[in-house]
Design a protein around this motif. Structure first.
Motif, PDB file in Angstrom:
ATOM      1  N   GLU A   1      44.284  26.262  43.307  1.00 21.32           N
ATOM      2  CA  GLU A   1      44.373  27.696  43.548  1.00 21.32           C
ATOM      3  C   GLU A   1      45.614  28.277  42.904  1.00 21.32           C
ATOM      4  OE1 GLU A   1      42.106  27.683  47.878  1.00 21.32           O
ATOM      5  OE2 GLU A   1      44.113  28.475  47.674  1.00 21.32           O
TER       6      GLU A   1
ATOM      7  N   THR B   1      45.176  31.334  39.880  1.00 19.38           N
ATOM      8  CA  THR B   1      45.530  32.733  40.041  1.00 19.38           C
ATOM      9  C   THR B   1      47.043  32.896  40.043  1.00 19.38           C
ATOM     10  OG1 THR B   1      45.556  32.610  42.461  1.00 19.38           O
ATOM     11  CG2 THR B   1      43.456  33.208  41.405  1.00 19.38           C
TER      12      THR B   1
ATOM     13  N   VAL C   1      50.050  36.106  41.195  1.00 14.36           N
ATOM     14  CA  VAL C   1      50.297  37.440  41.731  1.00 14.36           C
ATOM     15  C   VAL C   1      51.281  38.160  40.813  1.00 14.36           C
ATOM     16  CG1 VAL C   1      51.189  38.798  43.658  1.00 14.36           C
ATOM     17  CG2 VAL C   1      49.837  36.723  44.096  1.00 14.36           C
TER      18      VAL C   1
ATOM     19  N   GLU D   1      51.384  44.789  44.115  1.00 15.19           N
ATOM     20  CA  GLU D   1      51.035  43.390  43.863  1.00 15.19           C
ATOM     21  C   GLU D   1      49.518  43.219  43.728  1.00 15.19           C
ATOM     22  OE1 GLU D   1      52.715  40.894  46.855  1.00 15.19           O
ATOM     23  OE2 GLU D   1      54.695  40.871  45.896  1.00 15.19           O
TER      24      GLU D   1
ATOM     25  N   GLU E   1      46.581  40.054  42.791  1.00 14.07           N
ATOM     26  CA  GLU E   1      46.264  38.665  42.456  1.00 14.07           C
ATOM     27  C   GLU E   1      45.269  38.663  41.301  1.00 14.07           C
ATOM     28  OE1 GLU E   1      44.726  34.485  44.513  1.00 14.07           O
ATOM     29  OE2 GLU E   1      44.746  36.353  45.673  1.00 14.07           O
TER      30      GLU E   1
END
Length: 336
Positions: free
Chosen positions: A41, A45, A47, A54, A56
């Motif tokens: 994870e 991705t 941020v 913000e 993602e």
């Protein structure tokens, strides 16, 4: 002890050892799996902070739509394939996208076909700039996508903003070293142009379109305004209430002549488009300025100190465009 009992004891011992080993593996598996999942994870991705906050976003996303002209040079340079672009505002600057029939056409920002974006089911949409008014609509229509706006923000330093944009793109597309190189190149180009300027010559920035000359004010003027503070230019003329209008502010040639600039730097808005797509009455910026009877006695005209920006600058305005512009200015001012 009989051989049969010895064999039985050995088998029992081996079975117990195997059971203990399996038990140990079983008890540690969830933790290992969780670590692996978390690592996946984290790698999948990132941020980032865009113009709204913000967000993602996927790293190296599979399907990308880009609407922001200031990002196209970087995306093309890095070989990023785009599923859809606004071909109506790209001129001939990016034929790799505009001439590719596999790249869908969103049209232009005045009457965009946003359904084209939906049909592509993108993972990432780079919006903003000319398409800023459609941010909420694009987000609503594409819930599966990360929608970001990273064009330079109004009121912020233009060149720090371009470096910020490039850094974010570098993170998203796993090209952080390339992004750093682009940012370093811009810094070096600014430093070179600043050193070449003598600090006293006066400068007038204008744009031209349809045979008309517009005034581009220091700081706020479209495209060239931010160059004034970056290089410490002395403006030949300062007009109260100047705007950032893309056509520039109305000015008569007599006002330019009276200010007698040592340099004129011009953005030719028509040059980026094919002749058949230009507004009626368009004339190349250098001819418009040098052939003007009212400007014949201006120092910039008499001493051939007119710098015409790259024809595509009006379309691009990204970090590469400004890096090239500062290089062009360094060369012109050094040669004077």
């Amino acid at each position: 002890m009989s051989n049969r009992l010895i064999r039985t004891a050995s088998v029992a011992a081996l079975t117990l050892s195997a059971a203990l080993l399996l038990s140990a593996c079983s008890s540690s598996a969830p933790e290992d799996s969780a670590d692996a999942s978390g690592a996946s994870e984290a790698a999948g991705t990132i941020v980032i902070t865009d113009n709204h906050g913000e967000v993602e976003v996927p790293v190296d996303p599979a399907t990308v739509v880009a609407l922001d002209n200031t990002s196209f040079d970087t995306l093309e340079e890095w070989g990023v394939e785009l599923a859809a672009v606004p071909k109506g505002v790209m001129g001939s600057a990016w034929p790799g996208y505009t001439d590719n029939e596999d790249v869908a056409d969103v049209g232009n920002h005045r009457e965009p076909n946003l359904e084209v974006i939906v049909a592509e089911q993108p993972d990432l949409i780079i919006g903003g700039y000319r398409f800023g008014d459609y941010y909420d609509q694009i987000k609503e229509q594409n819930p599966q996508a990360a929608v970001i706006e990273i064009a330079p923000r109004e009121g912020e330093d233009q060149f720090e903003e371009l470096k910020r944009q490039t850094e974010i793109l570098g993170q998203i597309f796993d090209r952080e070293d390339d992004a750093a190189a682009l940012n370093d190149g811009l810094d070096a180009a600014i430093a070179g142009a600043k050193e070449a300027y003598n600090g006293t010559d006066t400068v007038m920035a204008v744009n031209t379109s349809a045979g008309q000359i517009g005034y581009l004010a220091p700081v706020v003027g479209r495209g060239l305004g931010p160059v004034f503070p970056a290089l410490g230019w002395q403006p030949a003329l300062e007009v109260e209430g100047a705007t950032d209008d893309h056509q520039g502010d109305d000015i008569n040639v007599e006002a330019i002549a009276d200010s007698n600039p040592d340099w004129i730097v011009a953005l030719d808005r028509d040059a980026a488009f094919a002749p058949e797509d230009r507004e009626a009455g368009s004339e190349p910026a250098d001819e418009l300025l040098t052939n003007s009877e009212a400007l014949q006695n201006v120092t910039a005209v008499q001493q051939d100190r007119i710098v015409i920006l790259d024809p595509n600058f009006y379309l691009t305005e990204g970090i590469q465009a400004y890096t090239e512009l500062f290089g062009q200015l360094e060369e012109a001012f050094s040669a004077a």
